[in-house]
Design an enzyme around this catalytic site. Structure first.
Site, PDB file in Angstrom:
ATOM      1  N   HIS A 499       0.832  -1.208   0.000  1.00  0.00           N
ATOM      2  CA  HIS A 499       0.000   0.000   0.000  1.00  0.00           C
ATOM      3  C   HIS A 499       0.869   1.262   0.000  1.00  0.00           C
ATOM      4  O   HIS A 499       0.726   2.139  -0.853  1.00  0.00           O
ATOM      5  CB  HIS A 499      -0.915  -0.019   1.233  1.00  0.00           C
ATOM      6  CG  HIS A 499      -1.735   1.215   1.405  1.00  0.00           C
ATOM      7  ND1 HIS A 499      -3.070   1.279   1.090  1.00  0.00           N
ATOM      8  CD2 HIS A 499      -1.406   2.450   1.865  1.00  0.00           C
ATOM      9  CE1 HIS A 499      -3.525   2.491   1.341  1.00  0.00           C
ATOM     10  NE2 HIS A 499      -2.527   3.233   1.819  1.00  0.00           N
ATOM     11  N   GLU A 500       1.779   1.319   0.959  1.00  0.00           N
ATOM     12  CA  GLU A 500       2.619   2.519   1.064  1.00  0.00           C
ATOM     13  C   GLU A 500       3.526   2.656  -0.152  1.00  0.00           C
ATOM     14  O   GLU A 500       3.813   3.763  -0.602  1.00  0.00           O
ATOM     15  CB  GLU A 500       3.451   2.483   2.355  1.00  0.00           C
ATOM     16  CG  GLU A 500       2.629   2.468   3.642  1.00  0.00           C
ATOM     17  CD  GLU A 500       1.610   3.602   3.725  1.00  0.00           C
ATOM     18  OE1 GLU A 500       1.823   4.661   3.106  1.00  0.00           O
ATOM     19  OE2 GLU A 500       0.581   3.412   4.411  1.00  0.00           O
ATOM     20  N   HIS A 503       1.763   4.511  -2.790  1.00  0.00           N
ATOM     21  CA  HIS A 503       1.888   5.970  -2.663  1.00  0.00           C
ATOM     22  C   HIS A 503       3.234   6.432  -3.234  1.00  0.00           C
ATOM     23  O   HIS A 503       3.324   7.447  -3.918  1.00  0.00           O
ATOM     24  CB  HIS A 503       1.815   6.383  -1.193  1.00  0.00           C
ATOM     25  CG  HIS A 503       0.443   6.329  -0.596  1.00  0.00           C
ATOM     26  ND1 HIS A 503      -0.651   6.936  -1.176  1.00  0.00           N
ATOM     27  CD2 HIS A 503      -0.009   5.767   0.563  1.00  0.00           C
ATOM     28  CE1 HIS A 503      -1.722   6.749  -0.402  1.00  0.00           C
ATOM     29  NE2 HIS A 503      -1.355   6.035   0.653  1.00  0.00           N
ATOM     30  N   HIS A 506       3.145   6.439  -6.890  1.00  0.00           N
ATOM     31  CA  HIS A 506       2.333   7.575  -7.341  1.00  0.00           C
ATOM     32  C   HIS A 506       3.230   8.820  -7.429  1.00  0.00           C
ATOM     33  O   HIS A 506       3.196   9.562  -8.406  1.00  0.00           O
ATOM     34  CB  HIS A 506       1.185   7.781  -6.353  1.00  0.00           C
ATOM     35  CG  HIS A 506       0.114   8.730  -6.805  1.00  0.00           C
ATOM     36  ND1 HIS A 506      -0.873   9.171  -5.957  1.00  0.00           N
ATOM     37  CD2 HIS A 506      -0.121   9.330  -7.983  1.00  0.00           C
ATOM     38  CE1 HIS A 506      -1.677   9.988  -6.614  1.00  0.00           C
ATOM     39  NE2 HIS A 506      -1.240  10.108  -7.846  1.00  0.00           N
TER      40      HIS A 506
HETATM   41 ZN   LIG Z   1      -2.519   5.307   2.257  1.00  0.00          ZN
END
Ligand SMILES: [Zn+2]
Length: 713
Positions: A499-500, A503, A506
């Site tokens: 998940h991190e 980011h 992104h």
């Molecule tokens: Zn998050």
């Protein structure tokens, strides 16, 4: 979660190509003495000089950088030329570079290295930073120029990205009070300064309540049920805290949750659970309730000053959801099916408890423990069977591989880049041989580091005055094992790592012109979409077969175990959804309550009762410790964002599963890069999603993902 410490909602100008305009700036004079004020030098267009920063440098550096930025702003505002995009908006984008650098490091200290000395600096500087932001937003001539460029934006020959940037600036100014009259502006500024102090107080009290109360286990009997790796980590924690020969459970999520899952000792589970859920709620010096009451009152005042019915309306207006009603509608659609699932889960657990002869009724401190037993019974799946295959470093390699497949990224370890702690590592990210950015990896727990996991952007990508590559980091709180021993993580932790990393990708994929629009600087109910979708690649066979290898034998995770993981993927979704959703609903209601004086505990109790909260579950973040909404403004009336973004991520994932190439389909990955990961905030998020998917996302994919019945058409 992401962490953009430079709050671009208010500090309107930022970036990283220093523009020290003249020698009369205070920053220029003190730069020689203060490393924080220096431009980042070295490879990769400059990196932070972590080896040279000291806590006592922050206050003078921030003061000097703010003064320099105000001088820049005054020059822009006083420009005799008629306002244009170039002399106003682009000029703002060029300004504040020194402050952006200092503030970036300040943010890293705040989350990763918060010593008591640093916390004292924060207490002092936060209100000053808030006042500084207001001075920019409330600069009347400056706003008139921004407004003039905004009015003319469609007929000034601007690119779509420039028009979007103009809108972002105008919207931030207007929403932050630029249109108010003098007395109202002064009042608002006072409110903002007090809020800034309160946020700092709140964060520091929660940090204290996570650092201090350890549950110390005295004897081997207290270890019943705990996995060996957990016992080793608990012994290390105890030794570190002067309790050698015993075992200690830190009051953080990463220690508490495995304890609640595995400990056979119901009395100790209850004790550890109570300590954790009472953070900030003990009526002592770290109690946060009065702070929260005041924060909510000030936010209500602020909303009123700015002309909004409630603070929730103000916060959601420029998000993808647009209104509190729209966000609430989604939460309500999911609540009932999730509660129904909880009832089934509790019945299953109760049956197992009865079969074992435990004469108990499931309580919140039993949920994880019995859920694990149900999982074992139903899916023949045991968390401890999976863990030997989940090595921190192997997972990192797996993440790199996924990033290579989807985005063409290559990660190369670099040495010689300064770090603040010897165990932080730096990787260069390349695409087709070209430098893309740097990725700092800070995986280990330490005193002064906030709990949980997050991504941080040290420097946004931009290119309007030449290419500037981004610098991002991933942070988590894994407990170090013995030297040379691999760190084994849970399935949830592995998921969080992906998940991190989503980011981070992104940020790394960002391909925009202006730094304000770069990377993760998007609507907060959209920002979790790239991170949530990245979680989905963890359980692809390609990753598991190659990177989920046994830490002793090196053998890949057996196919039948993978099959079991897949079959169990919708397991316990009632619990996961309700513990989250309860927090999201309470957050929304707190910020819809207007200026009523709120007693946080009473409000929480009433709201949950009205909602029909299952008594076996506690909110994931109880109000007194709800850092997402009280440590800053970031997720206030915005915790719903995770669910909102998950409707996007679930729907977007189906674009892959529907495609010929499945999760690694090159065409879908290219579209995801082009319209989502690389676009930053250059496009309205609803439009960006439509370009990727060809349509809006409905709720159906979300319900399928969680194993809930789909809504009738
Ligand atoms: Zn998050």
């Amino acid at each position: 979660m992401t962490s953009n410490f430079l709050n671009r909602m208010a500090i309107v100008a930022a970036g990283c190509v220093a523009m020290l305009v003249s020698g009369n700036g205070a920053a220029a004079e003190t730069a020689a003495k203060n490393p924080l004020l220096e431009k980042w030098t070295g490879p990769y267009q400059g990196v932070p000089a972590f080896d040279r920063y000291k806590v006592e440098q922050f206050e003078p550096a921030l003061e000097a950088a703010m003064a320099e930025n105000l001088a820049e702003i005054d020059r822009i505002a006083a420009d005799p030329a008629a306002p244009t995009f170039e002399n106003t908006i682009a000029a703002l984008e060029r300004s504040g570079r020194t402050l952006a650098r200092v503030h970036s490091i300040y943010g890293i200290y705040s989350s990763n290295l918060a010593t008591p000395e640093f916390q004292a600096v924060e207490q002092k500087m936060e209100p000053k930073l808030a006042a500084f932001q207001d001075r920019i937003v409330q600069n009347e001539p400056l706003f008139q120029r921004v407004a003039a460029v905004y009015e003319a934006r469609e007929k000034s020959g601007l690119t779509p990205e420039q028009q979007r940037l103009v809108w972002v600036y105008y919207n931030n100014f207007a929403r932050s009070g630029a249109k108010l009259d003098g007395p109202a502006k002064a009042q608002l500024s006072e409110v903002n300064q007090e809020l800034a102090s309160l946020y700092t107080t709140f964060s520091q009290r929660i940090l204290a309540d996570e650092n201090d109360p350890l549950t110390v286990l005295e004897s081997e009997k207290d270890l019943a049920g705990l996995p060996a790796s957990f016992v080793a980590a608990a012994a290390a924690t105890a030794e570190e805290r002067g309790n050698k020969g015993r075992w200690a459970i830190a009051n953080t999520r990463s220690s508490v949750e495995p304890f609640l899952t595995f400990s056979d000792r119901r009395d100790l589970r209850e004790k550890v659970w109570r300590t954790f859920v009472m953070r900030g709620d003990n009526g002592d010096k770290n109690d946060t309730k009065a702070v929260i009451t005041r924060i909510l009152k000030l936010r209500a005042d602020k909303a009123k000053l700015l002309g909004y019915p409630t603070y929730a309306h103000r916060m959601i207006e420029d998000q993808m959801a647009r209104t509190p009603e729209k966000a609430t509608e989604l939460m309500e659609a999911v609540w009932k099916p999730a509660v129904a699932r909880v009832r089934e889960e509790v019945a299953d657990m109760q049956a197992i408890a009865a079969k074992e002869g435990a004469k108990i009724t499931i309580e919140p401190w039993d949920y994880r423990y019995y859920a694990e037993k149900v999982r074992k019974a139903r899916y023949d799946l045991d968390e401890n069977q999976i863990k030997p295959y989940l090595q921190l470093e192997k997972l990192r390699e797996g993440m790199f591989w996924v990033a290579g497949q989807l985005f063409g990224f290559e990660f190369v370890p670099v040495s010689g880049v300064p770090v603040s702690q010897p165990d932080i590592r730096v990787f260069e990210v390349k695409k087709a041989g070209r430098h893309v950015g740097l990725w700092y990896f800070d995986p280990y727990a330490r005193a002064g580091k906030r709990s949980g996991a997050w991504m941080n952007e040290y420097r946004p990508q931009e290119r309007f005055d030449g290419e500037v590559p981004t610098i991002v980091s991933n942070n988590s709180n894994f407990v170090k094992g013995k030297p040379g021993e691999p760190i084994l993580v849970s399935w949830d932790d592995a998921s969080t790592m992906f998940h991190e990393f989503g980011h981070a990708l992104h940020g790394l994929s960002s391909n925009v012109t202006y730094p304000t629009l770069a990377g993760t600087n998007v609507a907060r109910d959209y920002v979790e979409f790239p991170s949530q979708i990245l979680e989905r690649w963890l359980d692809t066979p390609e990753v598991l077969n190659k990177y989920a290898v046994h830490y002793q034998t090196g053998k890949p995770i057996p196919a039948e175990l993978v099959e079991k993981i897949k079959r169990a993927s919708k397991f316990n979704q009632g619990f996961a959804t309700i513990e989250y959703l309860a927090s999201a609903v309470v957050d929304m209601k707190l910020h819809l309550a207007g200026d009523a004086t709120i007693d946080p505990d009473a409000f929480e109790k009433q709201t949950l009762a009205a909602l029909g909260m299952p008594k076996e579950i506690v909110m994931r973040h109880r109000t007194p410790q709800f850092s997402h909404i009280f440590a800053d403004d970031g997720y206030a009336a915005g915790y719903y964002s995770y669910l909102w973004a998950d409707t996007l991520s679930a729907d977007a994932w189906e674009a892959f599963t529907e495609a010929k190439g499945g999760p690694y389909d090159k065409d879908v990955a290219a579209r995801l890069t082009q319209y989502v990961f690389s676009a930053g905030n250059t496009v309205d998020p609803a439009e960006a999603y439509r370009r990727f998917r060809g349509r809006d996302a409905g709720i159906s994919a979300l319900m399928r993902k969680r194993g809930f019945p789909e809504p009738a058409k």
